[in-house]
Design a protein around this motif. Structure first.
Motif, mmCIF file in Angstrom:
data_model
loop_
_atom_site.group_PDB
_atom_site.id
_atom_site.type_symbol
_atom_site.label_atom_id
_atom_site.label_comp_id
_atom_site.label_asym_id
_atom_site.label_seq_id
_atom_site.Cartn_x
_atom_site.Cartn_y
_atom_site.Cartn_z
ATOM 1 N N ARG A 70 115.376 -12.963 111.292
ATOM 2 C CA ARG A 70 115.886 -11.832 112.071
ATOM 3 C C ARG A 70 115.735 -10.521 111.308
ATOM 4 O O ARG A 70 115.388 -9.491 111.897
ATOM 5 N N ARG A 71 115.989 -10.545 109.998
ATOM 6 C CA ARG A 71 115.831 -9.328 109.188
ATOM 7 C C ARG A 71 114.369 -8.905 109.152
ATOM 8 O O ARG A 71 114.057 -7.721 109.269
ATOM 9 N N GLN A 72 113.480 -9.885 108.997
ATOM 10 C CA GLN A 72 112.046 -9.579 108.957
ATOM 11 C C GLN A 72 111.584 -8.922 110.260
ATOM 12 O O GLN A 72 110.725 -8.046 110.243
ATOM 13 N N ALA A 73 112.168 -9.342 111.375
ATOM 14 C CA ALA A 73 111.787 -8.783 112.677
ATOM 15 C C ALA A 73 112.189 -7.315 112.803
ATOM 16 O O ALA A 73 111.586 -6.574 113.577
ATOM 17 N N VAL A 74 113.179 -6.894 112.034
ATOM 18 C CA VAL A 74 113.661 -5.509 112.084
ATOM 19 C C VAL A 74 112.746 -4.578 111.287
ATOM 20 O O VAL A 74 112.599 -3.409 111.616
ATOM 21 N N LEU A 75 112.100 -5.109 110.266
ATOM 22 C CA LEU A 75 111.310 -4.290 109.357
ATOM 23 C C LEU A 75 109.886 -4.072 109.859
ATOM 24 O O LEU A 75 109.313 -4.910 110.549
ATOM 25 N N THR A 76 109.334 -2.935 109.455
ATOM 26 C CA THR A 76 107.945 -2.635 109.762
ATOM 27 C C THR A 76 107.046 -3.390 108.776
ATOM 28 O O THR A 76 107.520 -3.831 107.721
ATOM 29 N N PRO A 77 105.761 -3.509 109.084
ATOM 30 C CA PRO A 77 104.851 -4.151 108.126
ATOM 31 C C PRO A 77 104.864 -3.466 106.752
ATOM 32 O O PRO A 77 104.789 -4.131 105.719
ATOM 33 N N GLN A 79 107.399 -1.854 105.350
ATOM 34 C CA GLN A 79 108.650 -2.207 104.683
ATOM 35 C C GLN A 79 108.593 -3.640 104.157
ATOM 36 O O GLN A 79 109.073 -3.923 103.065
ATOM 37 N N LYS A 80 107.993 -4.538 104.921
ATOM 38 C CA LYS A 80 107.838 -5.921 104.470
ATOM 39 C C LYS A 80 106.973 -5.975 103.206
ATOM 40 O O LYS A 80 107.257 -6.734 102.286
ATOM 41 N N ALA A 81 105.930 -5.146 103.174
ATOM 42 C CA ALA A 81 105.054 -5.104 101.997
ATOM 43 C C ALA A 81 105.826 -4.599 100.777
ATOM 44 O O ALA A 81 105.646 -5.122 99.669
ATOM 45 N N ILE A 82 106.691 -3.626 100.966
ATOM 46 C CA ILE A 82 107.511 -3.101 99.868
ATOM 47 C C ILE A 82 108.428 -4.199 99.342
ATOM 48 O O ILE A 82 108.547 -4.395 98.133
ATOM 49 N N LEU A 83 109.059 -4.915 100.256
ATOM 50 C CA LEU A 83 109.940 -6.004 99.835
ATOM 51 C C LEU A 83 109.165 -7.079 99.082
ATOM 52 O O LEU A 83 109.621 -7.576 98.049
ATOM 53 N N GLY A 94 115.655 0.989 92.988
ATOM 54 C CA GLY A 94 115.216 1.903 94.026
ATOM 55 C C GLY A 94 114.544 1.273 95.224
ATOM 56 O O GLY A 94 114.042 1.985 96.077
ATOM 57 N N TRP A 95 114.544 -0.045 95.328
ATOM 58 C CA TRP A 95 113.820 -0.675 96.430
ATOM 59 C C TRP A 95 114.432 -0.375 97.781
ATOM 60 O O TRP A 95 113.730 -0.328 98.771
ATOM 61 N N VAL A 96 115.720 -0.136 97.830
ATOM 62 C CA VAL A 96 116.338 0.164 99.126
ATOM 63 C C VAL A 96 115.897 1.530 99.624
ATOM 64 O O VAL A 96 115.505 1.682 100.778
ATOM 65 N N LYS A 97 115.927 2.511 98.742
ATOM 66 C CA LYS A 97 115.486 3.852 99.140
ATOM 67 C C LYS A 97 114.011 3.846 99.525
ATOM 68 O O LYS A 97 113.600 4.553 100.433
ATOM 69 N N GLU A 98 113.256 3.052 98.834
ATOM 70 C CA GLU A 98 111.822 2.975 99.086
ATOM 71 C C GLU A 98 111.523 2.449 100.496
ATOM 72 O O GLU A 98 110.486 2.752 101.073
ATOM 73 N N LEU A 99 112.444 1.680 101.063
ATOM 74 C CA LEU A 99 112.237 1.142 102.406
ATOM 75 C C LEU A 99 112.318 2.221 103.485
ATOM 76 O O LEU A 99 111.744 2.065 104.555
ATOM 77 N N ASN A 100 113.055 3.296 103.211
ATOM 78 C CA ASN A 100 113.231 4.366 104.197
ATOM 79 C C ASN A 100 113.675 3.813 105.552
ATOM 80 O O ASN A 100 113.038 4.037 106.578
ATOM 81 N N LEU A 101 114.758 3.064 105.537
ATOM 82 C CA LEU A 101 115.269 2.461 106.765
ATOM 83 C C LEU A 101 115.783 3.534 107.718
ATOM 84 O O LEU A 101 116.419 4.497 107.305
ATOM 85 N N THR A 102 115.519 3.336 109.000
ATOM 86 C CA THR A 102 116.058 4.233 110.013
ATOM 87 C C THR A 102 117.519 3.857 110.279
ATOM 88 O O THR A 102 117.969 2.768 109.904
ATOM 89 N N ALA A 103 118.229 4.737 110.941
ATOM 90 C CA ALA A 103 119.624 4.453 111.285
ATOM 91 C C ALA A 103 119.706 3.203 112.169
ATOM 92 O O ALA A 103 120.608 2.376 112.002
ATOM 93 N N ASP A 104 118.764 3.074 113.077
ATOM 94 C CA ASP A 104 118.740 1.905 113.960
ATOM 95 C C ASP A 104 118.510 0.622 113.163
ATOM 96 O O ASP A 104 119.175 -0.388 113.399
#
Length: 149
Positions: A70-77, A79-83, A94-104
């Motif tokens: 379910r988490r993987q489905a939320v992320l963009t390709p 973001q998945k590559a960063i992880l 800094g990996w969380v900031k690097e993801l640049n997650l949207t509010a959604d």
């Protein structure tokens, strides 16, 4: 060979429980240092202390795998590559900031975390829940102590 298999299953189940219960929500919490990452390791010890049955371990593994999908489905390709890059390099800074997650995305990830937490608690006995709650409170106190230094 059977002992290795049994050990691998036990480690996987502990990882399930730790991942769904005690790891910080990566949508809202970011490790500030390697010290915080090291603080995740006691969660693994706590799972051992819960004396989970094989059935519980199997259920927790399924919960973790479902949450991961379910988490993987939320992320963009991207973001998945960063992880994946950070997982391979063990680079947690800094990996969380690097993801640049949207509010959604943050909201969806938080909902997944809360849902997984409820599912895990449904698997545990009353005594195990009590032990887990005590562990969470201790972890929270330790985190607050570190921040206040």
């Amino acid at each position: 060979m059977f002992n290795n298999f049994k050990r691998a299953i036990a480690i996987a189940c502990m990882t399930v429980a730790v991942g769904t219960v005690s790891m910080p929500n990566f949508a809202h919490a970011q490790p500030d240092s390697l010290d915080q990452i090291e603080q995740m390791k006691p969660g693994q010890e706590m799972m051992k202390k819960l004396n989970l049955t094989e059935a519980q371990k199997t259920q927790l593994k399924a919960i973790r795998e479902n949450a991961m999908k379910r988490r993987q489905a939320v992320l963009t390709p991207e973001q998945k590559a960063i992880l994946e890059k950070n997982r391979k390099n063990s680079d947690y800074r800094g990996w969380v900031k690097e993801l640049n997650l949207t509010a959604d995305q943050k909201q969806k990830l938080q909902a997944i975390r809360q849902d997984s937490k409820k599912q895990v608690e449904a698997v545990l006995t009353a005594e195990q829940k009590k032990q887990l709650q005590a562990f969470r409170e201790q972890r929270k106190e330790n985190r607050n102590d570190r921040r206040n230094r």
